[in-house]
Motif scaffolding. Structure first.
Motif, PDB file in Angstrom:
ATOM      1  N   TYR A 117       0.813  -1.216   0.000  1.00 37.17           N
ATOM      2  CA  TYR A 117       0.000   0.000   0.000  1.00 37.17           C
ATOM      3  C   TYR A 117       0.850   1.272   0.000  1.00 37.17           C
ATOM      4  O   TYR A 117       0.605   2.207  -0.766  1.00 37.17           O
ATOM      5  N   GLU A 118       1.887   1.325   0.863  1.00 34.69           N
ATOM      6  CA  GLU A 118       2.684   2.545   0.983  1.00 34.69           C
ATOM      7  C   GLU A 118       3.414   2.862  -0.323  1.00 34.69           C
ATOM      8  O   GLU A 118       3.488   4.022  -0.743  1.00 34.69           O
ATOM      9  N   VAL A 119       3.971   1.833  -0.960  1.00 36.20           N
ATOM     10  CA  VAL A 119       4.665   2.050  -2.231  1.00 36.20           C
ATOM     11  C   VAL A 119       3.691   2.568  -3.284  1.00 36.20           C
ATOM     12  O   VAL A 119       4.008   3.480  -4.062  1.00 36.20           O
ATOM     13  N   LEU A 120       2.478   2.015  -3.291  1.00 39.86           N
ATOM     14  CA  LEU A 120       1.482   2.452  -4.273  1.00 39.86           C
ATOM     15  C   LEU A 120       1.087   3.908  -4.054  1.00 39.86           C
ATOM     16  O   LEU A 120       0.947   4.672  -5.010  1.00 39.86           O
ATOM     17  N   ILE A 121       0.908   4.295  -2.801  1.00 39.73           N
ATOM     18  CA  ILE A 121       0.577   5.692  -2.511  1.00 39.73           C
ATOM     19  C   ILE A 121       1.672   6.611  -3.041  1.00 39.73           C
ATOM     20  O   ILE A 121       1.411   7.629  -3.699  1.00 39.73           O
ATOM     21  N   GLN A 122       2.932   6.262  -2.750  1.00 37.08           N
ATOM     22  CA  GLN A 122       4.033   7.105  -3.198  1.00 37.08           C
ATOM     23  C   GLN A 122       4.123   7.161  -4.718  1.00 37.08           C
ATOM     24  O   GLN A 122       4.432   8.201  -5.300  1.00 37.08           O
ATOM     25  N   LYS A 123       3.818   6.045  -5.381  1.00 46.04           N
ATOM     26  CA  LYS A 123       3.830   6.032  -6.847  1.00 46.04           C
ATOM     27  C   LYS A 123       2.729   6.940  -7.397  1.00 46.04           C
ATOM     28  O   LYS A 123       2.953   7.724  -8.320  1.00 46.04           O
ATOM     29  N   PHE A 174      -2.689  -6.428   0.733  1.00 41.29           N
ATOM     30  CA  PHE A 174      -2.450  -6.675  -0.684  1.00 41.29           C
ATOM     31  C   PHE A 174      -1.021  -6.316  -1.082  1.00 41.29           C
ATOM     32  O   PHE A 174      -0.480  -5.299  -0.656  1.00 41.29           O
ATOM     33  N   ILE A 175      -0.386  -7.169  -1.888  1.00 38.54           N
ATOM     34  CA  ILE A 175       0.920  -6.855  -2.473  1.00 38.54           C
ATOM     35  C   ILE A 175       0.871  -7.129  -3.971  1.00 38.54           C
ATOM     36  O   ILE A 175       0.109  -7.974  -4.441  1.00 38.54           O
ATOM     37  N   ILE A 176       1.686  -6.392  -4.715  1.00 39.48           N
ATOM     38  CA  ILE A 176       1.739  -6.539  -6.163  1.00 39.48           C
ATOM     39  C   ILE A 176       2.557  -7.771  -6.526  1.00 39.48           C
ATOM     40  O   ILE A 176       3.727  -7.886  -6.157  1.00 39.48           O
ATOM     41  N   SER A 177       1.931  -8.694  -7.255  1.00 38.94           N
ATOM     42  CA  SER A 177       2.654  -9.881  -7.698  1.00 38.94           C
ATOM     43  C   SER A 177       2.505 -10.114  -9.197  1.00 38.94           C
ATOM     44  O   SER A 177       3.246 -10.887  -9.782  1.00 38.94           O
ATOM     45  N   GLU A 178       1.522  -9.428  -9.805  1.00 36.66           N
ATOM     46  CA  GLU A 178       1.319  -9.593 -11.245  1.00 36.66           C
ATOM     47  C   GLU A 178       0.727  -8.311 -11.818  1.00 36.66           C
ATOM     48  O   GLU A 178       0.287  -7.430 -11.080  1.00 36.66           O
ATOM     49  N   LYS A 179       0.753  -8.226 -13.131  1.00 41.93           N
ATOM     50  CA  LYS A 179       0.248  -7.046 -13.836  1.00 41.93           C
ATOM     51  C   LYS A 179      -1.183  -6.727 -13.389  1.00 41.93           C
ATOM     52  O   LYS A 179      -2.021  -7.617 -13.284  1.00 41.93           O
ATOM     53  N   CYS A 180      -1.446  -5.440 -13.112  1.00 38.37           N
ATOM     54  CA  CYS A 180      -2.781  -5.095 -12.615  1.00 38.37           C
ATOM     55  C   CYS A 180      -3.119  -3.639 -12.916  1.00 38.37           C
ATOM     56  O   CYS A 180      -2.253  -2.855 -13.312  1.00 38.37           O
ATOM     57  N   LYS A 181      -4.399  -3.308 -12.725  1.00 33.89           N
ATOM     58  CA  LYS A 181      -4.897  -1.940 -12.882  1.00 33.89           C
ATOM     59  C   LYS A 181      -5.367  -1.440 -11.520  1.00 33.89           C
ATOM     60  O   LYS A 181      -6.114  -2.125 -10.823  1.00 33.89           O
TER      61      LYS A 181
END
Length: 278
Positions: free
Chosen positions: A27-33, A67-74
């Motif tokens: 979550y934190e990485v996604l917010i910063q992105k 939730f963590i990113i493991s595959e291509k997503c929107k």
């Protein structure tokens, strides 16, 4: 995209931008992105959430917990409709103090440095009395020296060196992760318009409520200080004073630590040139 990164499509309002994040990002990485791409368009006064596009449901769903990113997503960044009023309540169990770069080499350069040292020391005393964790940074201590001797760092949870202006670095984030109930950060030190401002904005972006102590922060230039205070206040950072912070943390004359806190603030904080320049 290399094997260590995953493609993501990041959407906000009418815009969508393809990007990538490291495998295992949360979550934190996604917010910063999102903030790195859409920061100018995002109103940080609002609460927000991230949603994930679900092929199964053919629509966006709230991001699952953990939730963590493991595959291509929107993904899309969704501000909630209602503006959130920041109340600024402080209680010891959910508060941490950040002391930023109060170092010896800044003494001759920072306006009213002696005054902000004395106020900073009051805050550190109050933190020890009330059992509030303290995180301390030192900007390039090899060249700029250690924290001034007048400020007693006994019991500080973390004292760490940095070269980045913001205190929000892996060391500080790890210390915050060990304090899972913390939601409020009381921030003081130097310089108001550089390290303090960048730290405050980074903390705000991560969802913390930030209380910036005006009588314990300064800059080399009073103009820089004044406009930094104005900018931070407009962004939703609470600009406050040391006495207000300490008495809010106690909250009641019957608090068992009230007398000790009262002894700290019996002498008013210095009414230096900082006041007329706010």
């Amino acid at each position: 995209i290399n094997n260590n990164h995953v493609p993501v499509l990041l959407s906000f309002s009418a815009f969508s931008r393809p990007s990538s994040v490291p495998v295992g990002s949360g979550y934190e990485v996604l917010i910063q992105k999102f903030l790195s791409i859409y920061g100018r368009q995002i109103d940080l006064h609002r609460k927000f959430m991230i949603q994930l596009y679900s092929d199964e449901w053919a629509q966006y769903i709230d991001l699952p917990k953990g939730f963590i990113i493991s595959e291509k997503c929107k993904l899309r960044f969704v501000p909630l409709e209602t503006d959130v009023t920041v109340l600024g309540n402080l209680i010891p169990a959910t508060t941490v103090f950040f002391c930023c770069d109060m170092q010896e080499r800044f003494r001759p350069a920072i306006k009213y440095f002696g005054d902000i040292i004395s106020v900073g020391q009051r805050l550190l005393q109050g933190a020890r009395i009330l059992g509030i964790p303290v995180i301390v940074s030192e900007q390039y201590p090899k060249g700029l020296g250690s924290t001034v001797q007048e400020m007693d760092l006994t019991g500080a949870r973390l004292v760490f060196p940095k070269t980045k202006f913001s205190m929000v670095l892996p060391e500080a984030e790890a210390a915050l992760a060990d304090l899972p109930g913390v939601r409020s950060v009381v921030l003081f030190g130097v310089e108001t318009h550089v390290c303090i401002q960048q730290t405050a904005l980074d903390l705000l972006a991560r969802g913390f409520e930030v209380h910036m102590v005006a009588d314990s922060t300064s800059s080399r230039s009073m103009m820089d200080r004044m406009f930094a205070l104005e900018r931070m206040a407009r962004t939703g950072i609470i600009v406050t004073t040391s006495e207000s912070v300490l008495l809010q943390l106690v909250g009641d004359k019957e608090h068992p630590k009230f007398k000790e806190i009262q002894n700290i603030i019996k002498a008013s904080a210095p009414e230096s040139g900082l006041l007329s320049k706010v």
